[in-house]
Design a protein around this motif. Sequence first.
Motif, PDB file in Angstrom:
ATOM      1  N   VAL A 128      -0.964   8.986  -7.773  1.00  0.00           N
ATOM      2  CA  VAL A 128      -2.417   8.965  -7.935  1.00  0.00           C
ATOM      3  C   VAL A 128      -2.996   7.675  -7.363  1.00  0.00           C
ATOM      4  O   VAL A 128      -4.136   7.641  -6.902  1.00  0.00           O
ATOM      5  N   PHE A 129      -2.209   6.603  -7.383  1.00  0.00           N
ATOM      6  CA  PHE A 129      -2.667   5.311  -6.879  1.00  0.00           C
ATOM      7  C   PHE A 129      -2.452   5.153  -5.375  1.00  0.00           C
ATOM      8  O   PHE A 129      -2.773   4.119  -4.804  1.00  0.00           O
ATOM      9  N   GLY A 130      -1.893   6.165  -4.728  1.00  0.00           N
ATOM     10  CA  GLY A 130      -1.627   6.077  -3.303  1.00  0.00           C
ATOM     11  C   GLY A 130      -0.155   5.846  -3.024  1.00  0.00           C
ATOM     12  O   GLY A 130       0.549   5.182  -3.773  1.00  0.00           O
ATOM     13  N   GLY A 131       0.338   6.408  -1.927  1.00  0.00           N
ATOM     14  CA  GLY A 131       1.756   6.285  -1.587  1.00  0.00           C
ATOM     15  C   GLY A 131       2.598   7.292  -2.345  1.00  0.00           C
ATOM     16  O   GLY A 131       2.113   8.079  -3.147  1.00  0.00           O
ATOM     17  N   ARG A 132       3.904   7.260  -2.101  1.00  0.00           N
ATOM     18  CA  ARG A 132       4.784   8.240  -2.725  1.00  0.00           C
ATOM     19  C   ARG A 132       4.945   7.952  -4.219  1.00  0.00           C
ATOM     20  O   ARG A 132       4.766   6.825  -4.686  1.00  0.00           O
ATOM     21  N   ALA A 133       5.304   8.998  -4.944  1.00  0.00           N
ATOM     22  CA  ALA A 133       5.431   8.917  -6.396  1.00  0.00           C
ATOM     23  C   ALA A 133       6.854   8.594  -6.842  1.00  0.00           C
ATOM     24  O   ALA A 133       7.200   8.800  -8.007  1.00  0.00           O
ATOM     25  N   MET A 176      -4.877   0.397  -7.890  1.00  0.00           N
ATOM     26  CA  MET A 176      -5.356   1.412  -6.959  1.00  0.00           C
ATOM     27  C   MET A 176      -5.847   0.765  -5.664  1.00  0.00           C
ATOM     28  O   MET A 176      -5.801   1.387  -4.601  1.00  0.00           O
ATOM     29  N   TRP A 177      -6.352  -0.458  -5.754  1.00  0.00           N
ATOM     30  CA  TRP A 177      -6.842  -1.135  -4.556  1.00  0.00           C
ATOM     31  C   TRP A 177      -5.690  -1.461  -3.610  1.00  0.00           C
ATOM     32  O   TRP A 177      -5.756  -1.217  -2.410  1.00  0.00           O
ATOM     33  N   ALA A 178      -4.615  -2.000  -4.172  1.00  0.00           N
ATOM     34  CA  ALA A 178      -3.478  -2.398  -3.340  1.00  0.00           C
ATOM     35  C   ALA A 178      -2.781  -1.199  -2.717  1.00  0.00           C
ATOM     36  O   ALA A 178      -2.318  -1.252  -1.578  1.00  0.00           O
ATOM     37  N   ARG A 179      -2.709  -0.079  -3.436  1.00  0.00           N
ATOM     38  CA  ARG A 179      -1.947   1.068  -2.962  1.00  0.00           C
ATOM     39  C   ARG A 179      -2.801   2.124  -2.265  1.00  0.00           C
ATOM     40  O   ARG A 179      -2.318   2.830  -1.387  1.00  0.00           O
TER      41      ARG A 179
END
Length: 544
Positions: A163-168, A399-402
């Motif tokens: 949800v924060f970006g990138g793979r889980a 969330m900003w970093a990812r």
Amino acid sequence: MTHYGGAPASGTVTGQWWDSAVIYQVYPRSFADGNGDGVGDLAGLAARLPYIASLGVDGIWMTPFQPSPQVDQGYDVSDYCGVDPLFGTMSDFDAVLELAHSLGLRVLLDVVPNHCSSAHPLFQAALAAGPGSPERELFHFVEGRSSGPGSVSDLPPNNWQSVFGGRAWSRASPESDTDTEWYLHLFSPGQPDWNWRNPAVSDYFEGVLRFWFDKGVDGLRIDVAHALFKADGLPDAPSATAVVDGLRFNPLISDQEDVHDVYRRWRTLAEKYQPHRLLVGEVNLEPARAARYTRADEMHQAFAFAFVKLGWDAAAWASVGAELEAARQLHGAAPSWALENHDIVRSVTRFGGGALGTRRARTAVLAVLGLPGAAYIYQGQELGLPEVDVPVEARVDPMWARGGITRDGARVPLPWTASPSLNHGFSSAPSTAAPWLPQPAGWGGHAVETQQQDPGSMLALVTAAVGLRRELGRQGVFTADDGGRWRVEDGNLLVCERSPRFLVAMAMGTEPVRLPAGTVLATAVPLETDGWLQPDNAAWVLRE
């Protein structure tokens, strides 16, 4: 604001207290700093509880203050039954609970059952125990896939996105040649997901609930309540790009049927206590699906997420309102309304910003407080705080970093005083420590002390509306059985009939519109012409 005259009648709204409650959400980091370190804490909250009580609300919901590395500002919990030293001690919490109850405020806490912190002792034990161990069965440890001949587990087990970006997925031991497993984290790598298909996880969390209920906490807000179970076998999502808002659009990682048994068990536990404890779900699904979590033997409430993200559009409000009413009729639980929370852009900014956004935010909060069901107010909403454009170098949201999105703008510490001294009154102890997120220039213009002196302020409007809502409940104008019948009339006049006797009207067009017949009990801003509602204004109307 116009008040409905007459002495309060005896009696109250029927049903449980939460059916029509107004709850004030406290984000402890940003509410009040009692020790001068620039971070809000429990001592600061205790000192400011009388302010919350003065609003007339029924209780508070506190976001996490439990021990945490603070990767996700407390939603990465390392000890579910403690207090992070950043916020104080368990004695400080006990003092908050006792004082809140003495002021007539119920206390709801966050519980985060989908994931914990990677620093949690059980996750650390799982890392140490290695592949195939029972310790790893508490989480989702899985061998990865291979990119080709000679490679081993160098690709994640599936294509799920965080949800924060990138793979889980992240490697459990990236430097190990023997431990080639990956672990699942729907949020940051510091937040591994629990494996709810292991009964030991359910037993563990029942102990967590018992701990807080035994302390006298009045209820729990359940974080990402719909995401506990993942599809058997953890298959690929149909499209990795369809998982941008992962918990909503990847059916493999949320809304699995097994999750409902968890809340049936929790409901049974909540009703063993007297008075019964409240269960509120963060269920970010469309209304018909979310309502299934509030069936008679599951949670009592679920936030109306389809509503909280709406813009300024009468047809959209009416459509979502009608969906929520249909869900209420099917499953019985009234909506839990909110316009803001710590994850959402503040309504002043969302509705246009500046003077326009402020006026619309006033209108919207008055409307919401007149709707049937419970209402949640996020700290600072009663002050009309706008979203802050936090400088890039000061942003801390993972969330900003990812993913390039930040929620920091809704989390800036509150302004209590107009003076910039002590971070506009946010810090009560002499200190040179800056607040953990910077307060922008002009922040003191929204200060509590300033608005308390202004009868036309947003704070005055919200306080009066909450009081009038309570009075109408005593008089039987509001009841727990009220529904919502929604329509849009000419000129983009949005109408919600709460009962045959009461309606909320919002002028969401560009021209004044005639109000429905009846006595105007309250408006967001004074009427310019009797019987006509000017644009971006709302009214409560009592029909004889």
